[in-house]
Structures are given as structure tokens and as C-alpha cells.
Design an enzyme around this catalytic site. Structure first.
Site, short mmCIF file in Angstrom:
data_model
loop_
_atom_site.label_atom_id
_atom_site.label_comp_id
_atom_site.label_asym_id
_atom_site.label_seq_id
_atom_site.Cartn_x
_atom_site.Cartn_y
_atom_site.Cartn_z
N GLY A 30 54.66 74.97 18.95
CA GLY A 30 54.55 74.18 20.18
C GLY A 30 53.98 74.98 21.34
O GLY A 30 53.73 76.18 21.21
N SER A 31 53.82 74.30 22.48
CA SER A 31 53.18 74.94 23.62
C SER A 31 54.07 76.01 24.25
O SER A 31 53.58 77.01 24.78
CB SER A 31 52.78 73.89 24.65
N GLY A 86 60.97 76.14 20.39
CA GLY A 86 61.09 75.20 21.51
C GLY A 86 61.88 73.98 21.06
O GLY A 86 62.40 73.93 19.94
N ASP A 88 62.44 69.40 22.03
CA ASP A 88 62.04 68.22 22.83
C ASP A 88 63.20 67.70 23.67
O ASP A 88 62.99 67.21 24.77
CB ASP A 88 61.50 67.14 21.89
N LYS A 98 63.93 67.74 17.81
CA LYS A 98 62.69 68.49 17.66
C LYS A 98 61.71 67.67 16.84
O LYS A 98 62.07 66.70 16.23
CB LYS A 98 62.97 69.83 16.94
N GLY A 99 60.45 68.10 16.85
CA GLY A 99 59.48 67.48 15.93
C GLY A 99 58.33 66.76 16.60
O GLY A 99 57.49 66.19 15.90
N GLY A 101 55.96 68.16 17.72
CA GLY A 101 54.82 68.93 17.20
C GLY A 101 54.65 68.80 15.70
O GLY A 101 53.83 69.50 15.10
N GLU A 107 60.60 74.16 10.63
CA GLU A 107 61.41 74.71 11.73
C GLU A 107 62.90 74.70 11.37
O GLU A 107 63.63 75.63 11.70
CB GLU A 107 61.16 73.90 13.01
C1 5RP Z 1 57.47 71.07 17.01
C2 5RP Z 1 58.63 71.14 17.92
C3 5RP Z 1 58.43 71.81 19.24
O1 5RP Z 1 59.29 72.89 19.32
C4 5RP Z 1 58.76 70.84 20.32
O2 5RP Z 1 57.95 69.70 20.14
C5 5RP Z 1 58.52 71.44 21.71
O3 5RP Z 1 57.16 71.61 21.92
P1 5RP Z 1 56.59 72.05 23.34
O4 5RP Z 1 57.05 73.44 23.57
O5 5RP Z 1 55.08 71.94 23.18
O6 5RP Z 1 57.11 71.07 24.36
O7 5RP Z 1 59.72 70.70 17.63
O8 5RP Z 1 57.79 70.40 15.82
#
Ligand code: 5RP
Length: 240
Positions: A30-31, A86, A88, A98-99, A101, A107
């Protein structure tokens, strides 16, 4: 840089500074994690840190390579000293959604392999109850789509297949599966919901992470001032 980006970067860099030298680590996706991986790259260059990592996505693999982080095949690793990722949504007990991304299955594997699991977020990810802002992402085998949607509906969830933003058709995960995003509204019993979703044939895993987290690092900006807060939790879920 916008405040939210500054907050993410601060949390991610704080998390990356908690990684001890000579450790085998898990790297999320993720970012926010992108900032953490870059900070680890800086520490490898400037502090001669010796770490190796299991990544959770193609994105993570590429970023690790760009930042001179040695990557390992998870099949050859029995456990991880620490993992960083990271999220959500994070509730007051440290439970997660999460997820967004689409990397949730790898993960969750890495989270379960880690002796310590650290989550880095900006403050917009904090919620009072899971489900406030985000649907629950569920990774499924494509053949099971109709069955899974039907079972999720019986459980009170309205599902939609996640569309890809860059091509016609659905998102296909790094594992070759689909993501169904499921609206349950406010989630009162995340542990039971996580298990019930995973019992549906064709579900690979879902984005509810319950009792897995050791520490959450939250970055925030107020009146132009950057702040970081750390919260620790008692992890109870499976760990090898
Ligand atoms: C990916 C995830 C990420 O950790 C989650 O989406 C957070 O991403 P971001 O840091 O871009 O907000 O679970 O599967």
C-alpha cells in the site's frame, strides 16, 4: 505534501525505525508501506542495516528490490521477527479491515508468521467500530463467485466484484483471484464474521484481522504540527 501524506509518512517512518538490525521481516502493501520501505532502504544505506524480507505483493517485491532489501521465499521461512503493514480501518481494540490494496491473503499469512505485527496508519483510518467507512474485502476463487455472493447475502452482506480501474473487467489479485467488497454496515462481532466468511467454499480469505496486532502507530497533523501516537495491544490470534 498534503497533511494526510505527511501523517502517513510520519507513521510509516516511525514504524520502519522500530525494525531491529539483523531481523527477518514481513512487509505489507500500500501507499503507507511505500514510505516505510523507502525508510528501510535509507537505513540499509546509511546504517548498514542487515535485514531480509518476505513481501506480500508484486508492488512490495519491486519496492524491496529498488531499496536493496533482500527478499525471501516465504516457503523457506518458519517465522518472522517482525512485520509491518498499513490498514484501511483500525478499531479501538486494534482489530483491522485490510485489503483495499487487494493483497489481504498474503498480508494475513505474514501477520500470522510474525512475532510482532505493527500497523502504520494516518489518523483517518481510526474508527469506533469496524465497517464504519470500508466494506470487507474478500478474496475468492473465480468459479465460486455466485455461491459466495449468495452465502454473503444470507449473512447480511451486499457484495460487488471490485472493478479494475485500468482495464475492462475485475481486479485480479497477485494470486489470480477476484476481490468481492462486502457492505455489512457496522460490524459488531468481527471475530465470528471473519470465521463465517472464511467457511464459505471458494473464499480464500477476508480482510478482517482480529486480535493479530501488537502495536499501531498513528500519524496525524494538527495546526501544522506532525504528531505520532503509539498504541500497544495484547495479540491473541494464531502465531507460529
Ligand atoms: C492492502 C492493504 C493496505 O495495507 C491498505 O489498503 C492500506 O493501504 P494505504 O496505505 O495505501 O492506505 O490492506 O491489501
Amino acid at each position: 505534501m498534503k497533511d494526510i501524506e505527511r501523517a502517513k509518512k510520519l507513521a510509516a517512518e516511525t514504524g520502519a525505525q522500530m525494525i531491529p538490525d539483523r531481523s527477518i521481516i514481513g512487509l505489507g502493501t500500500g501507499s503507507t508501506l511505500e514510505y516505510a520501505i523507502k525508510e528501510l532502504g535509507r537505513r540499509i544505506r546509511e546504517e548498514n542495516l542487515k535485514i531480509s524480507a518476505v513481501t506480500t505483493s508484486f508492488q512490495g517485491q519491486l519496492l524491496a528490490k529498488e531499496n536493496n532489501i533482500v527478499t525471501l521465499n516465504p516457503m523457506n521461512v518458519s517465522n518472522l521477527n517482525i512485520a509491518i503493514d498499513g490498514a484501511d480501518e483500525v478499531d479501538p481494540d486494534g482489530n483491522l479491515i485490510k485489503g483495499l490494496g487487494a493483497a489481504l491473503t498474503k498480508e494475513k499469512i505474514v501477520a500470522a508468521m510474525a512475532q510482532r505485527y505493527i500497523i502504520v496508519i494516518d489518523e483517518t483510518k481510526k474508527v469506533t467500530q469496524l465497517g464504519e467507512k470500508t466494506p470487507v474485502p474478500v478474496e475468492i476463487i473465480p468459479d465460486a463467485l455466485t455461491l459466495v455472493k449468495c452465502c454473503l447475502k444470507k449473512m447480511g452482506g451486499l457484495s460487488s466484484v471490485r472493478p479494475d480501474q485500468s482495464k475492462a473487467g475485475p481486479v485480479v489479485t497477485d494470486l489470480g483471484n477476484l476481490i468481492v467488497d462486502v457492505e455489512f454496515g457496522i460490524i459488531n462481532n468481527a471475530q465470528s464474521l471473519e470465521q463465517r466468511i472464511n467457511n464459505i467454499p471458494g473464499v480464500v480469505n477476508n480482510g478482517l484481522f482480529v486480535d493479530m496486532v501488537d502495536e499501531v502507530v498513528v500519524g496525524s497533523i494538527s495546526d501544522g504540527q506532525a504528531r505520532v501516537e503509539r498504541q500497544t495491544f495484547q495479540k491473541r490470534a494464531c502465531q507460529i
